[in-house]
Design an enzyme around this catalytic site. Sequence first.
Site, mmCIF file in Angstrom:
data_model
loop_
_atom_site.group_PDB
_atom_site.id
_atom_site.type_symbol
_atom_site.label_atom_id
_atom_site.label_comp_id
_atom_site.label_asym_id
_atom_site.label_seq_id
_atom_site.Cartn_x
_atom_site.Cartn_y
_atom_site.Cartn_z
ATOM 1 N N GLU A 496 0.834 -1.211 0.000
ATOM 2 C CA GLU A 496 0.000 0.000 0.000
ATOM 3 C C GLU A 496 0.864 1.255 0.000
ATOM 4 O O GLU A 496 0.501 2.275 -0.579
ATOM 5 C CB GLU A 496 -0.951 -0.001 1.205
ATOM 6 N N HIS A 502 3.214 6.475 -5.283
ATOM 7 C CA HIS A 502 2.715 6.836 -6.616
ATOM 8 C C HIS A 502 1.882 8.124 -6.519
ATOM 9 O O HIS A 502 2.061 9.057 -7.294
ATOM 10 C CB HIS A 502 1.879 5.671 -7.170
#
Length: 703
Positions: A496, A502
């Site tokens: 995660e 990202h």
Amino acid sequence: MKNRILLLTVILFALITACKNEKKTNDNPFATEYSTPFQVPPFDKIDTTDYLPAFIAGIKQHDEEVLAITDNATEPTFENTILPFDKSGKMLTRVSKVFFNLTEANTNDQLQAIANKVSPLLSKHNDDIAMNAKLFTRIKAIYDKRSGSNLDAQQIRAVEKYYRDFERRGANLSKDQQDQLRKINEDLSMLSLKFGNNLLAETNKNFKLVIDNKADLDGLPDDVISAAAEAAEKDGSKGKWLFTLAKPSLIPFLQYAKNRALREKIYRGYFMRGNNDNANDNKAILADIVRLRAEKAKLLGYENYAAYVIDDNMAKTPATVDAFLDKLMVASLPVAKAELSEMQKIADSEGGNFKLKSWDWWYYSEKLRKLKYDLDENELKPYFSLENVRNGMFALAGKLYGITFTKVTNLPVYYKDVETFEVKEADGSHLGILYLDYYPRESKSGGAWCTDFQSAGWENGKKVDPVVSMVCNFTPPTGDIPALLNWDETSTLFHEFGHALHGLFTLGKYNRTAGNVPQDYVELPSQVMENWAGEPEVLKMYAKHYKTGEVIPDKLIDKIEKSGLFNQGFVTVEYLAASILDLDYHELATPAKVEPVSFEKDAMYKAGLIDEILPRYRSTYFAHIFSGGYAAGYYVYMWAAVLDADAFDYFKQSGDIFNPELAAKFRKNCLAESGDDEGMIQYKKFRGQEPSLDPLLKRRGLK
Ligand SMILES: [Zn+2]
């Protein structure tokens, strides 16, 4: 659950919007930009009664903004059409991001009731925009002239993305065809709902294994037995033991129960779901879904539904995916067969005079696991306190990207246990905010996911800083023992965290494209981080005994590494079989008429599947593709696994798993600018070549 970030992106796509100058005079907290530090949501000022009015006002505002674009009498340009559309609907985005995060992470009856009211409003609003002919005409005019224009690459990408969104949703069709499409969509949504409801009933209601003879529990661990006793008592069978088809009940039974006939009974219950010729039978429903999807694809100009779906992905064509899956099947089948023969030897040596069947796999693979790897989770756990693991992932991000994480305590949170961190660049400048929500509670959905309250973007030439959130369901602390994670939880946290990076690093200028990647790319940023989590060098950075501070011994590191290869033939084959089945259904051209039982049998025979392994999901309970969003897309996890294994291998080959040059390239091309171009192009900018299958095969022990 690991794909929540994608789902949310899809839901929000049509909402992604903004409005700059409108002054709201009411005091709804979503009406204006947040005035909190770092513009995080003012959770302390949001009241449940604020949501519905904010949705209604947000939709109205968005409609007005779209109307202003379509009413513009001047020739359509990027500046008067794409840009305002891309930035429109800001209030709706603000309320949606908070609301839909909370309905997953901290929900209650009131929020669920609001969700029921809001969903049809949003669905209608999305359709209104998708079918807005005036808006599409303007976008098309810009799209048609894009090559001769003075638009830059990012602008052209945004134009193309918007054009394709409308086209893929039927904007280019005649009125009649649009009506047909609407009807198909409507039928499909009802059929999917029915498929899911039937499956729910088949899983939770229509099968129970009630045991009243203690001897039939032979082999089961104590905690499994007491859970089954509790379940029986709740079900009105006090003094007996109840097992169901829910995974936490089914899997331990298959792993440990010595009674072979009962293992068969429960496994049959599982693999016959939706295929019992009763009121919950899914065969006719899925046949209808397959037929309608083929019709939809044809209407939209595609050969079949898989072609329609994959056209938008990295893989581009079903043929590419087929070849990919076949190659992996060829590599993994012999490994699965070898696993089977090792297990058969165990069964034979125990005097069992039978050939193993599908319901024996868990039982004998468990024996094999103990024999070969001897990895006891309880031995590992003290080295993986949540705090140490979290600090380890922060330290890893520091080594790779130079960023730092500082806990901040003055930001509003939606639940008291949630922690917030300020993320800074190496030069000390602000990068974003990270929320971490670790433990299960009644108000939270299961699984783990990453999402955001504010996506990174640009507004009037200024960068908008991201506010990212990770939500998990980890083992909580007990008494004076801190939260100790098992290996799966540790990998999940790194996973995660990869999605979070990202989101934090994204730099794209336009909402439609910034960080927006195809479905078969989404899990690259996350899965790649799992590789580092298990590297000895990294483990030694964070895996320290919570009491003594002792660094994890090499002997345990060795066991972690080796057990990574356990049962990988089976795991890979059952996954591939389901992916192949998915593709086979969706590569049918209209008129697609299937009889699911024989269709599945033929498809699995052609794929070379052995009888001892069933596809991970059989047709009548393949919810991912018949009631979820993964039709012709179940392959994406493995596709991204090729990318992440290849990317990590690049670091390893360089001789330095923290190679700063490669890290900078990965950050720029695969994270920050991930939405700037096609997924493969972005990947190749990092890697210099297309990914190879070998690193994945080696990691799984298939080569
Ligand atoms: Zn994920």
